[in-house]
Motif scaffolding. Structure first.
Motif: not given
Length: 339
Positions: A238-242, A247-249, A269-271, A303-310
Motif C-alpha cells: 500500500d501507499g506511495h511506493t514510487l 529496485h523491484l524491476i 509510465a516509465p515502467f 489502460h492508455d498509460t500502462l497497458w503494453q500487450d499485457g
C-alpha cells in the motif's frame, strides 16, 4: 485461452488479443453490507486467479478472528485489537518489550514452523486440472511482521539504531521465510507471493537508503527462489511506493499490486512493459466517492498509460465504503478496453 494462459501472457507482455485478467479482493465488510451485489459481480466477472488453500498437520498458535471485534492473536504471538467488524485490527503492545533495545528477550515470539507442515502432494492435487492461475498459500511480510512484533514506533527506532540483536532476528526471520518459500516452490502453483505495506500518502515509511540496505536483499532472495523454480513472483504494498519501483524491476519482480492513483498513474509510465501492474483502483476516493463515469475514465487512463500487450491486471478491492456499482464498473471498463 484458459485463465492460466491469459495471466501468463499478460505477465510476459504477449497478450495481444485477450482481455485483462480479473481479480477481485473483497473484505468481509463487502459481504456483510452488499452480499447480493458482491455475488453478482463474481458471477458476471469471474476471476482468473485462485489461492492454494492447504491443510496443516500441525496447528499454529493463532487464535480469534482478525476481522471480528475484539482480540486476535496471530501465529507469531502478536496481539491485535479490533474495534470495527470486517476490517483488520492493530497491535497496541509489543511482544519484544520497549526496554529490550537489543531484542534479547524473544520468549513471546513464536516462529510459525507449523506453516511448513502442509503436504506438497495435497497442494499439487489442488493445482492439477485447475485452469486458473494459482498463487501459493504463503505470504512473507518481513517489514510488517516486525511492526506487529515491535509496534511501528519502536521499529522505526530499531531501523535507525540497528542494534545487533535486531539484525540477528531479521536474519532468522528471513531464513524461515526462505524455507517456507522453498517448500512452496516445490509445488505446482504458478506463482509465489509476498507483501509489505511500505508507503505513506507521499513517500516511503522509511528512508529509501534504509530500504535498499536492509530489505532489498530479502526480496531478492524471495524472487530468486520463485524464478529458480519456474514460478512468477507477485508482491503487494500500500501507499506511495514510487521510490522502490526501479529496485523491484531490477530484482525481476513479475507483478506489483500498488496504489497507482496515490502515486499518479502518469508517473508510472516509465515502467510500462517492465513490470505488470497488478491493479489497483483508487479505493481512497474513486471507489467510495466517484461516479461510474469517473471509474470508466480512470480505467481508460490506466489502460492508455500502462497497458503494453499485457502488463496490467484488472484487480480491485471491494472494501470499506466502496460503492458496488463502482466495483462492477471497474471490470466492465476493462472488458470494454481489452479483448
Amino acid at each position: 485461452m484458459t485463465s492460466k494462459e491469459l495471466v501468463i501472457k499478460t505477465l510476459e507482455f504477449k497478450n495481444k488479443s485477450g482481455r485483462a485478467p480479473r481479480q477481485l479482493w473483497s473484505l468481509p465488510w463487502a459481504g456483510n453490507h452488499y452480499p447480493e451485489e458482491l455475488a453478482a459481480i463474481n458471477r458476471d466477472f469471474p476471476g482468473d486467479f485462485e489461492g492454494c488453500n492447504v491443510t496443516y498437520k500441525e496447528r499454529a498458535i493463532g487464535r480469534g478472528d482478525q476481522y471480528e471485534v475484539g482480540e486476535f492473536t496471530d501465529d507469531w504471538g502478536s496481539r491485535f485489537i479490533n474495534v470495527q467488524k470486517g476490517v483488520h485490527g492493530q497491535v497496541k503492545e509489543p511482544i519484544v518489550p520497549e526496554a529490550d533495545e537489543n531484542w534479547d528477550d524473544l520468549s513471546k515470539v513464536h516462529f510459525p514452523t507449523e506453516w511448513l507442515s502442509f503436504d506438497i502432494e495435497e497442494a499439487n492435487r489442488l493445482c492439477k486440472g485447475n485452469d486458473k492461475f494459482v498463487i501459493a498459500g504463503c505470504c512473507p511480510r518481513p517489514f510488517e511482521q516486525l511492526q506487529f512484533i515491535r509496534t511501528s514506533e519502536l521499529l522505526f527506532i530499531d531501523l535507525a539504531l540497528k542494534p545487533a540483536g535486531f539484525l540477528k532476528f531479521i536474519k532468522k526471520m528471513h531464513q524461515f521465510y526462505c524455507e517456507l518459500l522453498e517448500k512452496w516452490a516445490k509445488t505446482d502453483v504458478d506463482a509465489l507471493n509476498m507483501m509489505d505495506d511500505w508507503g505513506t500518502q507521499r513517500g516511503l515509511l522509511i528512508h529509501p537508503d534504509t530500504w535498499v540496505e536492509i530489505f532489498k536483499p530479502l526480496y531478492k532472495d524471495y524472487i530468486d527462489i520463485a524464478h529458480r523454480a519456474g514460478k512468477k513472483m507477485f508482491m503487494h504494498s500500500d501507499g506511495h511506493t514510487l521510490a522502490i519501483y526501479p529496485h523491484l524491476i531490477e530484482l525481476g519482480l513479475d507483478a506489483f499490486n500498488s496504489q497507482i492513483f496515490c502515486m499518479g498513474v502518469e508517473n508510472l509510465a516509465p515502467f510500462k512493459g517492465k513490470i505488470t501492474f497488478w491493479g489497483e483502483v483508487d479505493r481512497q476516493h474513486l471507489l467510495p466517492e466517484g461516479t461510474t463515469k469517473e471509474i470508466q475514465d480512470a480505467i481508460k487512463k490506466v489502460h492508455d498509460t500502462l497497458w503494453q500487450d499485457g502488463g496490467c491486471i484488472a484487480q480491485c478491492e471491494f472494501g470499506v465504503g466502496a460503492k458496488p456499482e463502482n466495483v462492477r464498473q471497474v471490470y466492465a471498463s476493462w472488458d470494454e478496453l481489452t479483448g
